[in-house]
Enzyme design. Structure first.
Site, PDB file in Angstrom:
ATOM      1  N   HIS A  72       0.802  -1.068  -0.047  1.00  0.00           N
ATOM      2  CA  HIS A  72       0.099  -0.013  -0.002  1.00  0.00           C
ATOM      3  C   HIS A  72       0.837   1.270   0.113  1.00  0.00           C
ATOM      4  CE1 HIS A  72      -3.974  -1.851   1.845  1.00  0.00           C
ATOM      5  NE2 HIS A  72      -3.547  -2.376   0.709  1.00  0.00           N
ATOM      6  N   TYR A 200      -8.848   4.887   7.985  1.00  0.00           N
ATOM      7  CA  TYR A 200      -9.089   5.365   9.466  1.00  0.00           C
ATOM      8  C   TYR A 200     -10.147   6.236   9.469  1.00  0.00           C
ATOM      9  CZ  TYR A 200      -4.746   3.046  10.476  1.00  0.00           C
ATOM     10  OH  TYR A 200      -3.750   1.909  10.523  1.00  0.00           O
ATOM     11  N   PRO A 292      -3.653   0.036  19.060  1.00  0.00           N
ATOM     12  CA  PRO A 292      -3.345  -0.645  17.637  1.00  0.00           C
ATOM     13  C   PRO A 292      -3.673   0.423  16.536  1.00  0.00           C
ATOM     14  CG  PRO A 292      -5.467  -1.435  18.483  1.00  0.00           C
ATOM     15  CD  PRO A 292      -4.603  -0.576  19.731  1.00  0.00           C
ATOM     16  N   LYS A 296       1.620  -0.260  15.204  1.00  0.00           N
ATOM     17  CA  LYS A 296       3.113  -0.189  15.618  1.00  0.00           C
ATOM     18  C   LYS A 296       3.457  -1.379  16.213  1.00  0.00           C
ATOM     19  CE  LYS A 296       4.222   3.189  13.515  1.00  0.00           C
ATOM     20  NZ  LYS A 296       4.280   2.874  12.184  1.00  0.00           N
ATOM     21  N   TYR A 384       4.013   6.682  10.010  1.00  0.00           N
ATOM     22  CA  TYR A 384       3.184   5.474   9.724  1.00  0.00           C
ATOM     23  C   TYR A 384       4.028   4.259   9.025  1.00  0.00           C
ATOM     24  CZ  TYR A 384      -1.010   2.878   8.435  1.00  0.00           C
ATOM     25  OH  TYR A 384      -2.040   1.985   8.507  1.00  0.00           O
TER      26      TYR A 384
HETATM   27  P1  RFL Z   1       3.077 -11.577  21.752  1.00  0.00           P
HETATM   28  O1  RFL Z   1       2.571 -11.829  20.182  1.00  0.00           O
HETATM   29  O2  RFL Z   1       2.235 -11.610  22.766  1.00  0.00           O
HETATM   30  O3  RFL Z   1       3.801 -13.091  22.105  1.00  0.00           O
HETATM   31  C1  RFL Z   1       4.113 -13.493  23.272  1.00  0.00           C
HETATM   32  C2  RFL Z   1       4.316 -15.055  23.467  1.00  0.00           C
HETATM   33  O4  RFL Z   1       4.817 -15.350  24.674  1.00  0.00           O
HETATM   34  C3  RFL Z   1       4.099 -16.558  25.106  1.00  0.00           C
HETATM   35  N1  RFL Z   1       4.146 -16.480  26.581  1.00  0.00           N
HETATM   36  C4  RFL Z   1       4.736 -17.254  27.514  1.00  0.00           C
HETATM   37  N2  RFL Z   1       5.459 -18.293  26.984  1.00  0.00           N
HETATM   38  C5  RFL Z   1       6.129 -18.954  27.933  1.00  0.00           C
HETATM   39  N3  RFL Z   1       6.286 -18.682  29.241  1.00  0.00           N
HETATM   40  C6  RFL Z   1       5.452 -17.722  29.555  1.00  0.00           C
HETATM   41  N4  RFL Z   1       4.980 -17.400  31.054  1.00  0.00           N
HETATM   42  C7  RFL Z   1       4.767 -16.844  28.638  1.00  0.00           C
HETATM   43  N5  RFL Z   1       3.887 -15.797  28.928  1.00  0.00           N
HETATM   44  C8  RFL Z   1       3.442 -15.622  27.462  1.00  0.00           C
HETATM   45  C9  RFL Z   1       2.651 -16.433  24.557  1.00  0.00           C
HETATM   46  O5  RFL Z   1       2.138 -17.539  24.521  1.00  0.00           O
HETATM   47  C10 RFL Z   1       2.995 -15.782  23.236  1.00  0.00           C
HETATM   48  O6  RFL Z   1       3.175 -16.691  22.209  1.00  0.00           O
HETATM   49  O7  RFL Z   1       4.302 -10.659  21.902  1.00  0.00           O
HETATM   50  P2  RFL Z   1       5.388 -10.241  20.996  1.00  0.00           P
HETATM   51  O8  RFL Z   1       6.205 -11.396  20.270  1.00  0.00           O
HETATM   52  O9  RFL Z   1       6.489  -9.145  21.467  1.00  0.00           O
HETATM   53  O10 RFL Z   1       4.540  -9.431  19.391  1.00  0.00           O
HETATM   54  C11 RFL Z   1       3.879  -8.491  19.486  1.00  0.00           C
HETATM   55  C12 RFL Z   1       2.671  -8.335  18.610  1.00  0.00           C
HETATM   56  O11 RFL Z   1       1.786  -9.656  18.773  1.00  0.00           O
HETATM   57  C13 RFL Z   1       1.719  -7.371  18.850  1.00  0.00           C
HETATM   58  O12 RFL Z   1       2.418  -6.205  19.181  1.00  0.00           O
HETATM   59  C14 RFL Z   1       0.890  -6.893  17.906  1.00  0.00           C
HETATM   60  O13 RFL Z   1       0.095  -8.097  17.778  1.00  0.00           O
HETATM   61  C15 RFL Z   1       0.012  -5.703  17.976  1.00  0.00           C
HETATM   62  N6  RFL Z   1      -0.723  -5.475  16.900  1.00  0.00           N
HETATM   63  C16 RFL Z   1      -0.543  -4.677  15.630  1.00  0.00           C
HETATM   64  N7  RFL Z   1       0.936  -4.521  15.558  1.00  0.00           N
HETATM   65  C17 RFL Z   1       1.232  -4.160  14.261  1.00  0.00           C
HETATM   66  O14 RFL Z   1       2.584  -3.802  14.264  1.00  0.00           O
HETATM   67  N8  RFL Z   1       0.289  -3.695  13.152  1.00  0.00           N
HETATM   68  C18 RFL Z   1      -0.999  -3.966  13.243  1.00  0.00           C
HETATM   69  O15 RFL Z   1      -1.736  -3.847  12.384  1.00  0.00           O
HETATM   70  C19 RFL Z   1      -1.358  -4.625  14.767  1.00  0.00           C
HETATM   71  N9  RFL Z   1      -2.523  -4.668  14.957  1.00  0.00           N
HETATM   72  C20 RFL Z   1      -2.190  -5.697  17.163  1.00  0.00           C
HETATM   73  C21 RFL Z   1      -3.066  -5.251  16.159  1.00  0.00           C
HETATM   74  C22 RFL Z   1      -2.680  -6.130  18.149  1.00  0.00           C
HETATM   75  C23 RFL Z   1      -4.190  -6.489  18.381  1.00  0.00           C
HETATM   76  N10 RFL Z   1      -4.358  -6.990  19.472  1.00  0.00           N
HETATM   77  C24 RFL Z   1      -5.497  -7.763  19.719  1.00  0.00           C
HETATM   78  C25 RFL Z   1      -3.655  -6.800  20.953  1.00  0.00           C
HETATM   79  C26 RFL Z   1      -4.415  -5.677  16.194  1.00  0.00           C
HETATM   80  C27 RFL Z   1      -5.098  -5.941  17.321  1.00  0.00           C
HETATM   81  C28 RFL Z   1      -6.536  -6.052  17.483  1.00  0.00           C
HETATM   82  C1  PHB Z   2      -5.333  -4.791  11.032  1.00  0.00           C
HETATM   83  O1  PHB Z   2      -5.565  -4.872   9.862  1.00  0.00           O
HETATM   84  O2  PHB Z   2      -5.497  -5.588  11.817  1.00  0.00           O
HETATM   85  C2  PHB Z   2      -5.045  -3.369  11.303  1.00  0.00           C
HETATM   86  C3  PHB Z   2      -4.578  -2.479  10.457  1.00  0.00           C
HETATM   87  C4  PHB Z   2      -4.164  -1.256  10.734  1.00  0.00           C
HETATM   88  C5  PHB Z   2      -4.149  -1.080  12.395  1.00  0.00           C
HETATM   89  C6  PHB Z   2      -4.371  -1.877  13.019  1.00  0.00           C
HETATM   90  C7  PHB Z   2      -4.969  -3.140  12.719  1.00  0.00           C
HETATM   91  O3  PHB Z   2      -3.748   0.304  12.705  1.00  0.00           O
END
Ligand code: RFL
Ligand code: PHB
Length: 401
Positions: A72, A200, A292, A296, A384
Site C-alpha cells: 500500500h 481510518y 493498535p 506499530k 506511519y
Molecule cells: P506476543 O505476540 O504477545 O507473544 C508472546 C508469546 O509469549 C508467550 N508467553 C509465554 N511463554 C512461556 N512462558 C510464559 N510465562 C509466557 N507468557 C507468554 C505467549 O503465549 C506468546 O506466544 O508478543 P510479541 O512477540 O512481543 O509480539 C507483539 C505483537 O504480537 C503485537 O504487538 C501485535 O499483535 C500488535 N498489533 C499490531 N501490530 C502491528 O504492528 N500492526 C498491526 O496492524 C497490529 N494490529 C495488534 C493489532 C494487536 C491487536 N490485539 C489483539 C492486541 C490489532 C490487534 C487487535
Molecule cells: C489490521 O488490519 O488488523 C490493522 C490495520 C491497521 C491498524 C490496526 C490493525 O492500525
C-alpha cells in the site's frame, strides 16, 4: 540442557530473534507456554513496516509475502463522511505491506521446523533464575516433568502478560501506563475489502477502521465500550454501524457477509523501563504496548529484536558489552516515538468520554489541517511507514532554516 540464549515466548519477537541468532551462529532455545496452532491462530497485526518486510527477506522468508502480501502506497482518513488520502510513498519514499501476523508466524514456524531455532511448546511455569549473575538459567515443566536450561542470557519475549518483566525488581522497574476508556471490536469476514487501501475513520459515534488481509478477506474494527458483550453484536448490527461510521461513499462499498472471527481488544499505552536488567532483556509487548491505531506493535517488536540481535552478535563476535549495555536506551528511544504516534492518532480519531463540542471542533480542525498541509501529512506518513532504526542526526539551525 545448555544454550547461549534462552528466549521466553514464541510470538513474533521470540521467533524473529531465534531466527536472527541462528543465522549469526548463536544458539538459542525458545520456550513457549502454548502450542503452535494457538500462537499462529491469534488474529492480530495486519500491517508491516519496511523494516519488518526487510527482515523477512533477510532471513530468506519473504517469498510468500512477496506473492500474497499487498503493498500500500497510501492510506485514507475519513471524517464524518468525507475522505482524503495520504500518499505515503510520494511523501516519504516508503510504503507498507499488508500481510497478517498469522501469515508471518506460519512462515517463521515452518522455517524453524526445517532449520531451527529449537522451540519447546507447552512449557508450563517457565521461570528465569539468577539473572543478576553471569550464569542465569530457566526452569519449566512439560507434562509433569521438570527441565532446566543453563544459558548466558535470558530474553523475555513473552508479551504483556509474561513472566519475564516480573523478574525485574520493583525498585528498578519504572512503568508508564494508560488504559483507554474503550476497546476495538474486530471482525474478519471472507468478503472483498470496501477500499483497496485502509480507511481510518473519525465519526461522532466513534472510530472505525477498514482494513484487510487479502483481496477477498476484510478486517474491520469499531470503537466500542469496554463492557460491550460480543453476543450483543450480530453481524447485521456490526455492518450497519460500520457503514454509518464510514459514511455514504465508503459505506456503500462495504460488502457484507458472515463474520468468522469477532473479538474485543482493550487499548493501552504502556512502557516498562529499563529493557535490560542484569542478564535479562525484554523485547516486544513484554516491555511495551501501543494502542493498535498506528499499527506499530508487531513492528516495534521487530525493531527491538534487530537492535538486540546486533548487540548479542557484538558480544559473542567482538567480546564487547557495548551493544548490550546500550540496548535499553537505544530501543526505548524508538519505542517512545512509536508510543507518541499511536497515542496521538488514537486521540485524533476516537471519541473519549470527555469529547464534547469543543474537543470535537478541535479534532475537526486538526484533521482539516492534515488534509490541507503537506508538512502535516509528511509527519503522519513518516511515522506511519516507520521511523529509522537509528536516531537521525539533528539538523543545525542553519540547515533547518
Ligand atoms: P506476543 O505476540 O504477545 O507473544 C508472546 C508469546 O509469549 C508467550 N508467553 C509465554 N511463554 C512461556 N512462558 C510464559 N510465562 C509466557 N507468557 C507468554 C505467549 O503465549 C506468546 O506466544 O508478543 P510479541 O512477540 O512481543 O509480539 C507483539 C505483537 O504480537 C503485537 O504487538 C501485535 O499483535 C500488535 N498489533 C499490531 N501490530 C502491528 O504492528 N500492526 C498491526 O496492524 C497490529 N494490529 C495488534 C493489532 C494487536 C491487536 N490485539 C489483539 C492486541 C490489532 C490487534 C487487535
Ligand atoms: C489490521 O488490519 O488488523 C490493522 C490495520 C491497521 C491498524 C490496526 C490493525 O492500525
Amino acid at each position: 540442557m545448555r544454550s547461549q540464549v534462552a528466549i521466553v515466548g514464541a510470538g513474533p519477537a521470540g521467533m524473529f530473534l531465534g531466527h536472527l541468532l541462528r543465522a549469526a551462529g548463536i544458539d538459542a532455545v525458545i520456550l513457549e507456554r502454548h502450542d503452535r496452532p494457538y500462537v499462529e491462530g491469534r488474529v492480530r497485526a495486519g500491517v508491516l513496516e519496511q523494516i519488518t518486510v526487510d527482515l523477512l527477506e533477510r532471513l530468506g522468508l519473504g517469498a510468500r509475502m512477496r506473492r500474497e502480501g499487498l503493498v500500500h502506497t497510501g492510506t485514507n482518513i475519513a471524517h464524518d463522511g468525507e475522505m482524503f488520502r495520504i500518499d505515503m510513498h510520494a511523501l516519504t519514499g516508503s510504503s507498507i505491506m499488508v500481510y497478517g501476523q498469522q501469515e508471518v508466524m506460519k512462515d517463521l514456524f515452518d522455517a524453524a521446523e526445517k532449520t531451527g531455532p529449537k522451540i519447546i511448546f507447552n512449557a508450563e511455569g517457565v521461570t528465569p533464575h539468577d539473572i543478576e549473575t553471569d550464569r542465569p538459567f530457566v526452569t519449566w515443566r512439560v507434562g509433569g516433568a521438570d527441565f532446566r536450561l543453563d544459558c548466558d542470557f535470558v530474553v523475555g519475549c513473552d508479551g504483556y502478560h509474561g513472566v519475564s518483566r516480573t523478574c525485574i525488581p520493583p525498585s528498578v522497574l519504572k512503568v508508564f501506563e494508560r488504559v483507554y476508556p474503550f476497546g476495538w471490536l474486530g471482525v474478519l469476514a471472507e468478503v472483498p475489502p470496501a477500499n483497496h487501501e485502509l480507511i481510518y475513520c473519525n465519526h461522532e459515534r466513534g472510530f472505525a477502521l477498514a482494513s484487510m488481509r487479502s483481496p477477498t478477506r476484510s478486517r474491520y474494527y469499531l470503537q466500542c465500550a469496554l463492557d460491550e458483550r460480543i453476543e450483543d453484536w450480530s453481524d447485521d448490527r456490526f455492518w450497519d454501524e460500520l457503514c454509518t461510521r464510514l459514511g455514504p461513499e465508503a459505506g456503500a462499498q462495504v460488502v457484507r457477509g458472515p463474520s468468522f472471527e469477532k473479538s474485543i481488544a482493550p487499548l493501552r499505552t504502556f512502557v516498562a523501563e529499563p529493557m535490560r536488567h542484569g542478564r535479562l532483556f525484554l523485547a516486544g509487548d513484554a516491555a511495551h504496548i501501543v494502542p493498535p491505531t498506528g499499527a506499530k506493535g508487531l513492528n516495534l517488536a521487530v525493531s527491538d529484536i534487530i537492535m538486540l540481535s546486533e548487540a548479542l552478535e557484538e558480544f559473542y563476535r567482538d567480546h564487547s558489552a557495548a551493544g548490550i549495555d546500550g540496548y535499553s536506551a537505544r530501543a526505548l528511544a524508538r519505542v517512545w516515538k512509536a508510543e507518541r504516534f499511536s497515542w496521538w492518532l488514537t486521540g485524533l480519531t476516537h471519541r473519549f468520554p470527555e469529547t464534547g463540542p469543543l474537543e470535537r471542533r478541535l479534532q475537526t480542525a486538526e484533521l482539516d489541517y492534515i488534509r490541507t498541509s503537506r508538512a502535516a501529512q509528511t509527519t503522519l506518513a513518516e511515522n506511519y511507514v516507520g521511523l529509522p532504526l537509528l536516531p537521525v542526526r539533528a539538523p543545525s539551525p542553519t540547515e533547518l532554516a
